[in-house]
Motif scaffolding. Sequence first.
Motif, PDB file in Angstrom:
ATOM      1  N   GLU A 174      -3.415  11.205  14.902  1.00 50.21           N
ATOM      2  CA  GLU A 174      -2.475  10.346  15.621  1.00 50.21           C
ATOM      3  C   GLU A 174      -1.341   9.822  14.734  1.00 50.21           C
ATOM      4  O   GLU A 174      -0.340   9.310  15.253  1.00 50.21           O
ATOM      5  CB  GLU A 174      -3.214   9.170  16.271  1.00 50.21           C
ATOM      6  CG  GLU A 174      -3.943   8.239  15.310  1.00 50.21           C
ATOM      7  CD  GLU A 174      -5.387   8.658  15.051  1.00 50.21           C
ATOM      8  OE1 GLU A 174      -6.167   7.781  14.646  1.00 50.21           O
ATOM      9  OE2 GLU A 174      -5.717   9.840  15.273  1.00 50.21           O
ATOM     10  N   ILE A 175      -1.469   9.939  13.410  1.00 45.64           N
ATOM     11  CA  ILE A 175      -0.392   9.461  12.536  1.00 45.64           C
ATOM     12  C   ILE A 175       0.148  10.551  11.609  1.00 45.64           C
ATOM     13  O   ILE A 175       1.089  10.303  10.861  1.00 45.64           O
ATOM     14  CB  ILE A 175      -0.853   8.253  11.686  1.00 45.64           C
ATOM     15  CG1 ILE A 175      -1.988   8.658  10.736  1.00 45.64           C
ATOM     16  CG2 ILE A 175      -1.250   7.086  12.559  1.00 45.64           C
ATOM     17  CD1 ILE A 175      -2.317   7.598   9.706  1.00 45.64           C
ATOM     18  N   SER A 176      -0.414  11.744  11.672  1.00 44.67           N
ATOM     19  CA  SER A 176      -0.011  12.802  10.732  1.00 44.67           C
ATOM     20  C   SER A 176       1.455  13.203  10.894  1.00 44.67           C
ATOM     21  O   SER A 176       2.077  13.697   9.950  1.00 44.67           O
ATOM     22  CB  SER A 176      -0.908  14.026  10.898  1.00 44.67           C
ATOM     23  OG  SER A 176      -0.806  14.550  12.211  1.00 44.67           O
ATOM     24  N   HIS A 177       2.011  12.994  12.093  1.00 48.79           N
ATOM     25  CA  HIS A 177       3.412  13.356  12.316  1.00 48.79           C
ATOM     26  C   HIS A 177       4.381  12.308  11.774  1.00 48.79           C
ATOM     27  O   HIS A 177       5.585  12.557  11.672  1.00 48.79           O
ATOM     28  CB  HIS A 177       3.678  13.542  13.812  1.00 48.79           C
ATOM     29  CG  HIS A 177       3.546  12.283  14.610  1.00 48.79           C
ATOM     30  ND1 HIS A 177       2.326  11.672  14.848  1.00 48.79           N
ATOM     31  CD2 HIS A 177       4.489  11.504  15.218  1.00 48.79           C
ATOM     32  CE1 HIS A 177       2.514  10.582  15.563  1.00 48.79           C
ATOM     33  NE2 HIS A 177       3.804  10.458  15.796  1.00 48.79           N
ATOM     34  N   MET A 178       3.849  11.137  11.411  1.00 50.89           N
ATOM     35  CA  MET A 178       4.731  10.052  10.969  1.00 50.89           C
ATOM     36  C   MET A 178       4.414   9.530   9.567  1.00 50.89           C
ATOM     37  O   MET A 178       5.126   8.664   9.067  1.00 50.89           O
ATOM     38  CB  MET A 178       4.676   8.887  11.964  1.00 50.89           C
ATOM     39  CG  MET A 178       3.316   8.204  12.051  1.00 50.89           C
ATOM     40  SD  MET A 178       3.298   6.797  13.199  1.00 50.89           S
ATOM     41  CE  MET A 178       3.481   7.624  14.770  1.00 50.89           C
ATOM     42  N   ALA A 179       3.342  10.029   8.937  1.00 52.30           N
ATOM     43  CA  ALA A 179       2.953   9.539   7.620  1.00 52.30           C
ATOM     44  C   ALA A 179       2.756  10.699   6.653  1.00 52.30           C
ATOM     45  O   ALA A 179       2.383  11.806   7.047  1.00 52.30           O
ATOM     46  CB  ALA A 179       1.669   8.717   7.712  1.00 52.30           C
ATOM     47  N   SER A 180       3.019  10.435   5.378  1.00 49.67           N
ATOM     48  CA  SER A 180       2.792  11.430   4.342  1.00 49.67           C
ATOM     49  C   SER A 180       2.436  10.715   3.049  1.00 49.67           C
ATOM     50  O   SER A 180       2.320   9.491   3.003  1.00 49.67           O
ATOM     51  CB  SER A 180       4.030  12.316   4.163  1.00 49.67           C
ATOM     52  OG  SER A 180       3.728  13.419   3.322  1.00 49.67           O
ATOM     53  N   SER A 181       2.271  11.492   1.979  1.00 46.31           N
ATOM     54  CA  SER A 181       1.944  10.927   0.670  1.00 46.31           C
ATOM     55  C   SER A 181       2.831  11.558  -0.390  1.00 46.31           C
ATOM     56  O   SER A 181       3.437  12.616  -0.184  1.00 46.31           O
ATOM     57  CB  SER A 181       0.473  11.173   0.328  1.00 46.31           C
ATOM     58  OG  SER A 181       0.235  12.546   0.060  1.00 46.31           O
ATOM     59  N   GLY A 209       0.842  -1.189   0.000  1.00 54.63           N
ATOM     60  CA  GLY A 209       0.000   0.000   0.000  1.00 54.63           C
ATOM     61  C   GLY A 209       0.875   1.235   0.000  1.00 54.63           C
ATOM     62  O   GLY A 209       1.731   1.393   0.882  1.00 54.63           O
ATOM     63  N   VAL A 210       0.715   2.092  -1.001  1.00 55.45           N
ATOM     64  CA  VAL A 210       1.517   3.310  -1.118  1.00 55.45           C
ATOM     65  C   VAL A 210       0.605   4.524  -0.986  1.00 55.45           C
ATOM     66  O   VAL A 210      -0.424   4.611  -1.662  1.00 55.45           O
ATOM     67  CB  VAL A 210       2.254   3.381  -2.472  1.00 55.45           C
ATOM     68  CG1 VAL A 210       3.160   4.613  -2.508  1.00 55.45           C
ATOM     69  CG2 VAL A 210       3.061   2.115  -2.729  1.00 55.45           C
ATOM     70  N   ASN A 211       0.972   5.440  -0.100  1.00 55.93           N
ATOM     71  CA  ASN A 211       0.228   6.696   0.029  1.00 55.93           C
ATOM     72  C   ASN A 211       0.578   7.582  -1.161  1.00 55.93           C
ATOM     73  O   ASN A 211       1.658   8.173  -1.201  1.00 55.93           O
ATOM     74  CB  ASN A 211       0.588   7.414   1.337  1.00 55.93           C
ATOM     75  CG  ASN A 211       0.251   6.595   2.567  1.00 55.93           C
ATOM     76  OD1 ASN A 211      -0.640   5.760   2.537  1.00 55.93           O
ATOM     77  ND2 ASN A 211       0.969   6.828   3.644  1.00 55.93           N
ATOM     78  N   VAL A 212      -0.334   7.677  -2.099  1.00 52.42           N
ATOM     79  CA  VAL A 212      -0.035   8.386  -3.343  1.00 52.42           C
ATOM     80  C   VAL A 212      -0.639   9.787  -3.336  1.00 52.42           C
ATOM     81  O   VAL A 212       0.068  10.789  -3.249  1.00 52.42           O
ATOM     82  CB  VAL A 212      -0.529   7.593  -4.566  1.00 52.42           C
ATOM     83  CG1 VAL A 212      -0.150   8.317  -5.859  1.00 52.42           C
ATOM     84  CG2 VAL A 212       0.063   6.189  -4.570  1.00 52.42           C
ATOM     85  N   LYS A 225       5.388  16.095  -3.158  1.00 51.65           N
ATOM     86  CA  LYS A 225       5.733  16.612  -4.480  1.00 51.65           C
ATOM     87  C   LYS A 225       4.969  17.895  -4.821  1.00 51.65           C
ATOM     88  O   LYS A 225       5.395  18.670  -5.674  1.00 51.65           O
ATOM     89  CB  LYS A 225       5.465  15.538  -5.535  1.00 51.65           C
ATOM     90  CG  LYS A 225       6.030  15.862  -6.905  1.00 51.65           C
ATOM     91  CD  LYS A 225       5.978  14.671  -7.832  1.00 51.65           C
ATOM     92  CE  LYS A 225       6.425  15.049  -9.243  1.00 51.65           C
ATOM     93  NZ  LYS A 225       7.798  15.572  -9.278  1.00 51.65           N
ATOM     94  N   GLY A 226       3.829  18.111  -4.159  1.00 50.94           N
ATOM     95  CA  GLY A 226       3.040  19.306  -4.436  1.00 50.94           C
ATOM     96  C   GLY A 226       2.090  19.151  -5.596  1.00 50.94           C
ATOM     97  O   GLY A 226       1.513  20.138  -6.068  1.00 50.94           O
ATOM     98  N   GLU A 227       1.893  17.929  -6.066  1.00 49.29           N
ATOM     99  CA  GLU A 227       0.957  17.660  -7.148  1.00 49.29           C
ATOM    100  C   GLU A 227       0.580  16.183  -7.137  1.00 49.29           C
ATOM    101  O   GLU A 227       1.318  15.350  -6.594  1.00 49.29           O
ATOM    102  CB  GLU A 227       1.563  18.022  -8.503  1.00 49.29           C
ATOM    103  CG  GLU A 227       2.811  17.233  -8.849  1.00 49.29           C
ATOM    104  CD  GLU A 227       3.453  17.685 -10.142  1.00 49.29           C
ATOM    105  OE1 GLU A 227       3.212  18.831 -10.555  1.00 49.29           O
ATOM    106  OE2 GLU A 227       4.200  16.891 -10.748  1.00 49.29           O
TER     107      GLU A 227
END
Length: 223
Positions: A159-166, A148-151, A171-173
């Motif tokens: 609770e996970i915003s400090h450790m997860a991103s997409s 699973g990739v956060n695209v 990339k800004g797009e």
Amino acid sequence: MDIEWKGKQITSYLNTKWLGRSLLYMEQLDSTNIQAKKLGEEKAIQGTVVVTERQTAGKGRRGRNWISPEGNCYFSMLLRPDILPEKASMITLVAALAVCKAIEEITQLEVRIKWPNDVVCNGKKLCGILTESSTDELHLTYVVVGIGVNVNQKEFAPEISHMASSLALLKGEDVNQARLLGSIMNWFEVYYEHFLDTEDMSLLLQEYNMLLINCGKDVRMID
């Protein structure tokens, strides 16, 4: 979007010989790993891939729930390697390497592996990988690698915003999901065949270690 057309869009990005040539795409599933394991029991061919837009019962490591909102990549690959069961766990490392190479190819983001198989960028997790296998006596009958990739996800639970991103946030797009998925499978087939040549990571170790963000550092393992 038409389901059949979406499946064809994914395959248009494939340069593989066998991986993903049998592909099941559904807008929503309980879990791609669950469905891939069912196909494994039903004697589906090696290289069958299950893809979905949303999971209602996604799983992470140690049985954790994997939140699966729309806009990301969720897929599972069915493999039938002729290796000893205890070597199957190394396929997870192969998958992490393939995901890194694909993300760099498609987005030019500098991503790394947090041992053993978390793909991260700027210290935040982008990808989860769950490998499950089935054995018949002392032999592997199949291995399922779920990724699973956060695209294109734009928001995460507090609770996970400090450790997860997409990828989109970094990339800004938005990123083309089908193109990324095709690239992951292209890289995975190459690396997986190198792994099968030696049945270990020896041909991939240098490249893997170059991407390993915690190489040489102390890590804590939970059994």
